[in-house]
Design an enzyme around this catalytic site. Structure first.
Site, PDB file in Angstrom:
ATOM      1  N   PRO A 125     -15.584  -4.746   2.544  1.00 31.27           N
ATOM      2  CA  PRO A 125     -16.931  -5.170   2.940  1.00 31.27           C
ATOM      3  C   PRO A 125     -18.031  -4.219   2.475  1.00 31.27           C
ATOM      4  O   PRO A 125     -19.201  -4.586   2.490  1.00 31.27           O
ATOM      5  CB  PRO A 125     -16.846  -5.195   4.470  1.00 31.27           C
ATOM      6  CG  PRO A 125     -15.797  -4.188   4.798  1.00 31.27           C
ATOM      7  CD  PRO A 125     -14.782  -4.330   3.711  1.00 31.27           C
ATOM      8  N   TYR A 176       0.845  -1.189   0.000  1.00 31.68           N
ATOM      9  CA  TYR A 176       0.000   0.000   0.000  1.00 31.68           C
ATOM     10  C   TYR A 176       0.884   1.243   0.000  1.00 31.68           C
ATOM     11  O   TYR A 176       1.411   1.649   1.022  1.00 31.68           O
ATOM     12  CB  TYR A 176      -0.925   0.007   1.215  1.00 31.68           C
ATOM     13  CG  TYR A 176      -1.851  -1.180   1.308  1.00 31.68           C
ATOM     14  CD1 TYR A 176      -2.180  -1.933   0.185  1.00 31.68           C
ATOM     15  CD2 TYR A 176      -2.386  -1.570   2.530  1.00 31.68           C
ATOM     16  CE1 TYR A 176      -3.026  -3.030   0.278  1.00 31.68           C
ATOM     17  CE2 TYR A 176      -3.247  -2.661   2.633  1.00 31.68           C
ATOM     18  CZ  TYR A 176      -3.543  -3.393   1.504  1.00 31.68           C
ATOM     19  OH  TYR A 176      -4.390  -4.474   1.606  1.00 31.68           O
TER      20      TYR A 176
END
Length: 329
Positions: free
Chosen positions: A205, A58
């Site tokens: 999610p 990241y």
């Protein structure tokens, strides 16, 4: 914030974790200063979050550095998860690399960036077809014996790979995309981890933001935003998948909740060993997400949400062809 056991691993964490990726990677440049980013991460901890997820990929690297600075005041009371497995050259991801010597190298670098003595949960970010998973598990087992890693995790691994790795070093957690509009883990993955006592952490999610209902049909994404390459985020598909949100909204309205809260509550209701890790750059959105823990879904609610996907099936693959090529199937 209530806590959950991630399978039979011995890992106890808050029932909602915090995905830190979006601060530095994946969704385009941020307008937040470093101190503002740190403030959001620390606000999550203030509200009871104890699982913080990052990775060397990241940025690369800068997200681990950010997380390391942010968690320094409360390191002892949290679980820090990071990942290895991508081949990073000149600050660009060019492929996969899970050779044992590379795993050891990444672990040492991640420990320094995170400012920790031990990585609580060390995931293989993607399964490397060129390195036997037994060798990967063996390398992590060595790190565990040295006290540099506490728990081994896998991301986007198939049931066969999970079982092979688990036979060498206990797999404590599996992280795979799972949400109301990405149900792939229901076809063997969830059954495998339940049998083996492995915890499950759904990434994305909220469907890369789509399940919040806050993306318009005309939303556009810059080159630095991964969604610019994902088929589901093409303008025509954003519109085509809107019927699912309309059906989910019926449950949200009845519960006095937001779409995001229903999406997270749905995951929490699935199994007691599932811990979603929504991320955000906003404290207001953080509060909204954590409010999902207070939404109780009945069996009827769950049936209605499952039926929504039958009545409004999702179009297009969940990721680009390039990203799907890294998925172990």
């Amino acid at each position: 914030m209530k806590t959950r056991q991630l399978g039979r691993s011995g890992l106890t964490v808050s029932e909602l974790g915090f995905g830190c990726m979006g601060m530095s990677f994946g969704y385009g440049p941020t307008t937040l200063s470093r101190q503002e980013q740190i403030a959001v991460i620390r606000a999550a901890h203030d509200r009871g979050v104890t699982l913080f997820d990052t990775a060397e990929a990241y940025g690369p690297y800068i997200n681990e550095e950010l997380v390391g600075e942010a968690i320094a005041p409360f390191r002892a009371g949290i679980v820090v998860a990071s990942k290895f497995g991508f081949d990073i050259q000149d600050n660009q991801i060019v492929g996969l690399n899970s050779r044992p010597e590379q795993i050891r190298k990444v672990a040492e670098a991640s420990l320094k960036r995170l400012r920790v003595d031990t990585i609580d949960l060390f995931y293989q970010h993607r399964v490397d077809p060129n390195v036997p998973i037994e060798d990967v598990a063996g390398a992590v087992k060595d790190l565990v014996s040295q006290g540099k890693v506490k728990h081994f995790g896998l991301c986007e691994a198939s049931p066969t790979t999970i079982r092979r790795a688990h036979a060498v070093q206990r797999v404590s957690v599996l992280q795979t995309e799972y949400s109301l509009w990405t149900r792939d883990p229901e076809n063997g993955i969830l059954q495998t981890v339940e049998e083996l006592g492995i915890g499950f952490v759904p990434w994305s999610p909220l469907g890369q933001g789509y399940l919040t209902g806050k993306l318009g049909d005309d939303a556009t994404f810059g080159d630095a935003d991964l969604r610019s390459t994902f088929p589901r985020f093409a303008p025509e598909e954003l519109k085509a998948n809107r019927p699912l949100l309309a059906l989910v909204s019926k449950v949200a309205d009845r519960k006095g909740a937001t779409l995001a809260q229903i999406a997270l509550a749905w995951l929490l209701a699935k199994k007691p060993w599932i811990v979603p890790i929504p991320g955000t750059r906003s404290i207001a959105r953080l509060d909204e997400n954590l409010g999902a823990a207070n939404v109780e879904l009945s069996a009827e609610d769950l049936r209605e949400l499952d039926a929504a996907l039958v009545h409004a099936p999702i179009r297009q693959p969940r990721l680009s062809e390039a990203h799907m090529s890294f998925i172990d199937r």
